[in-house]
Design an enzyme around this catalytic site. Structure first.
Site, PDB file in Angstrom:
ATOM      1  N   TYR A 122      21.052  39.248 -28.752  1.00  9.07           N
ATOM      2  CA  TYR A 122      21.914  39.085 -29.938  1.00  9.07           C
ATOM      3  C   TYR A 122      21.141  38.500 -31.119  1.00  9.07           C
ATOM      4  O   TYR A 122      20.368  37.550 -30.956  1.00  9.07           O
ATOM      5  CB  TYR A 122      23.065  38.135 -29.635  1.00  9.07           C
ATOM      6  CG  TYR A 122      24.138  38.707 -28.754  1.00  9.07           C
ATOM      7  CD1 TYR A 122      24.921  39.778 -29.201  1.00  9.07           C
ATOM      8  CD2 TYR A 122      24.386  38.181 -27.499  1.00  9.07           C
ATOM      9  CE1 TYR A 122      25.930  40.294 -28.390  1.00  9.07           C
ATOM     10  CE2 TYR A 122      25.389  38.687 -26.691  1.00  9.07           C
ATOM     11  CZ  TYR A 122      26.149  39.748 -27.133  1.00  9.07           C
ATOM     12  OH  TYR A 122      27.138  40.257 -26.330  1.00  9.07           O
ATOM     13  N   LYS A 153      31.137  11.684  -8.489  1.00  9.73           N
ATOM     14  CA  LYS A 153      32.116  12.221  -9.450  1.00  9.73           C
ATOM     15  C   LYS A 153      31.607  13.523 -10.073  1.00  9.73           C
ATOM     16  O   LYS A 153      30.421  13.845  -9.965  1.00  9.73           O
ATOM     17  CB  LYS A 153      32.354  11.184 -10.546  1.00  9.73           C
ATOM     18  CG  LYS A 153      31.127  10.887 -11.398  1.00  9.73           C
ATOM     19  CD  LYS A 153      31.328   9.651 -12.261  1.00  9.73           C
ATOM     20  CE  LYS A 153      30.064   9.350 -13.056  1.00  9.73           C
ATOM     21  NZ  LYS A 153      30.122   8.029 -13.715  1.00  9.73           N
TER      22      LYS A 153
END
Ligand SMILES: *Cc1c(COP(=O)(O)O)cnc(C)c1O
Length: 375
Positions: A263, A36
């Site tokens: 940043y 999955k």
């Protein structure tokens, strides 16, 4: 050279893990790898073929569309959809020839109608909630009633009664034991009416920790990919990591003391050093929580991720003496020389589990199947 980043999927190791797990089973017990979520981020399309080759008796998915995708590359392997299906998904699941999970009479009736309309016979795995508290019915009488309905309908076939463990990765096995006993007790009753019905319960942790949980089939997910369900070293269980994640050095710059990278200026050089920029970031699944906490491998050495992880780039403090240069390979998950970074290790500073590390690698990163490793 690849763009930005690539995830290499070692199909030899995938096959090894399947065989390793299968070797722990009593003959006759089926192996049903769980693929999955795009095979836990590994890329279901190439993993389906490899696990089928390495002895998977059946392959499980969470959704109907995952089963449809698998069917497109594996025409013959039995499939099972574990999860809840919306009414509109049922047709997809049955047209893929997948077995389906059921725990509710209305759903089973709809499934029977749609199977009849399609002229198909659908295998039904009745889900018994023995303690997970998520999907399935907690009522053993309802399980038997659904089993009878499935057995009686010409377009349904009772395949199994199954459950899912809530605490299999924990050292205290008492709750797992209780869940196993509940399934075994109901299974005994069911077999008086349906001698052929199979029982299954075990995920990776249960299958490794407690052979009495194997019943007729096991459903390992994480261990198939060479990750440790207990969050430690997969080598403890003779499992080999399947996925490695790589990028490359796009720039190397000299930094003066006080100069910052990224940043927010969250990292500044304390002394003269060199900083590598690597074109991979949280847009690729390298989580921002690794800012100033993660590590990478370059030239077989470990270096810290220094500064904030941005969407498309990270910065790495190479120190003043590193020979790293533009174009060098950077390994974010996996081995270089004697060093290795495991998904289990990345999970720790993030407060998560190895599963989420590989599932989180974004679709922007191509998955490339490699055949290295023993078959
Ligand atoms: C995901 C899943 C598994 C596999 O679990 P792992 O811990 O990855 O081995 C097995 N059964 C069900 C129902 C699942 O949802």
């Amino acid at each position: 050279m690849y763009e930005r980043a690539e995830a290499r999927i070692d199909l030899g190791n995938l096959r090894h893990n399947c065989r390793e797990l299968k070797s722990r089973l009593t003959p006759g017990v089926e192996l049903c790898p769980v693929l999955k979520a795009d095979a836990y981020g590994h890329g279901a399309l190439h993993c389906v073929g490899a696990v089928a080759e390495a002895g998977a008796d059946r392959i499980a998915f969470a959704t109907a569309s995952e089963a449809v995708l698998a069917r497109s590359v594996a025409p013959d392997v039995p499939l099972l959809v574990l999860g809840a299906l919306a009414p509109g998904e049922i047709e997809m699941a049955i047209s893929a020839g997948a077995d389906v999970s059921a725990w509710e009479p209305g759903f089973l009736a709809t499934l029977a109608d749609q199977a009849a309309a399609a002229g198909l016979v659908v295998g039904v795995h009745v889900k018994y909630d023995t303690g997970m508290g998520r999907l399935g019915t907690t009522d053993p009488e309802l399980v038997l009633e659904l089993a009878r309905t499935a057995e009686a309908h010409p377009n349904l076939r009772l395949a199994a009664i199954w459950t899912h463990f809530a605490t299999a990765d924990e050292p205290d096995r008492s709750f797992l034991g209780q869940q196993s006993v509940r399934l075994a007790e109901l299974g005994e009753r069911a077999r008086r009416e349906f001698p052929e019905v199979k029982l299954h319960a075990a995920n990776s942790a249960a299958m490794i920790a407690d052979p009495s949980s194997h019943f007729d089939m096991v459903r390992p997910g994480v261990a198939i990919y060479g990750m440790d369900p207990f969050g430690n070293d997969p080598a403890d269980h003779n499992l080999r990591p399947v996925l490695s994640l790589h990028s490359w050095v796009a720039a190397v710059r000299d930094f003066e003391p006080g100069q910052s990278a990224g940043y927010g200026r969250t990292w500044r050089a304390e002394s003269p050093t060199r900083v590598a920029t690597v074109p991979v970031g949280y847009g690729d699944g390298v989580r921002r929580g690794l800012s100033n906490r993660g590590e990478v491998l370059i030239g077989g050495d470990r270096y810290p991720i220094s500064g904030t992880v941005s969407m498309d780039n990270i910065t790495v403090d190479l120190g003043p003496d590193s020979g790293a240069k533009v174009g060098d390979e950077v390994t974010l998950i996996g081995a270089q020389g004697d060093e290795a970074i495991l998904a289990e290790q990345i999970a720790v500073p993030l407060g998560t589990i190895n599963y989420e590390v590989t599932c989180g690698i974004s679709p922007r990163v191509p998955r490339v199947g490699t055949g290295s490793g023993p078959n």
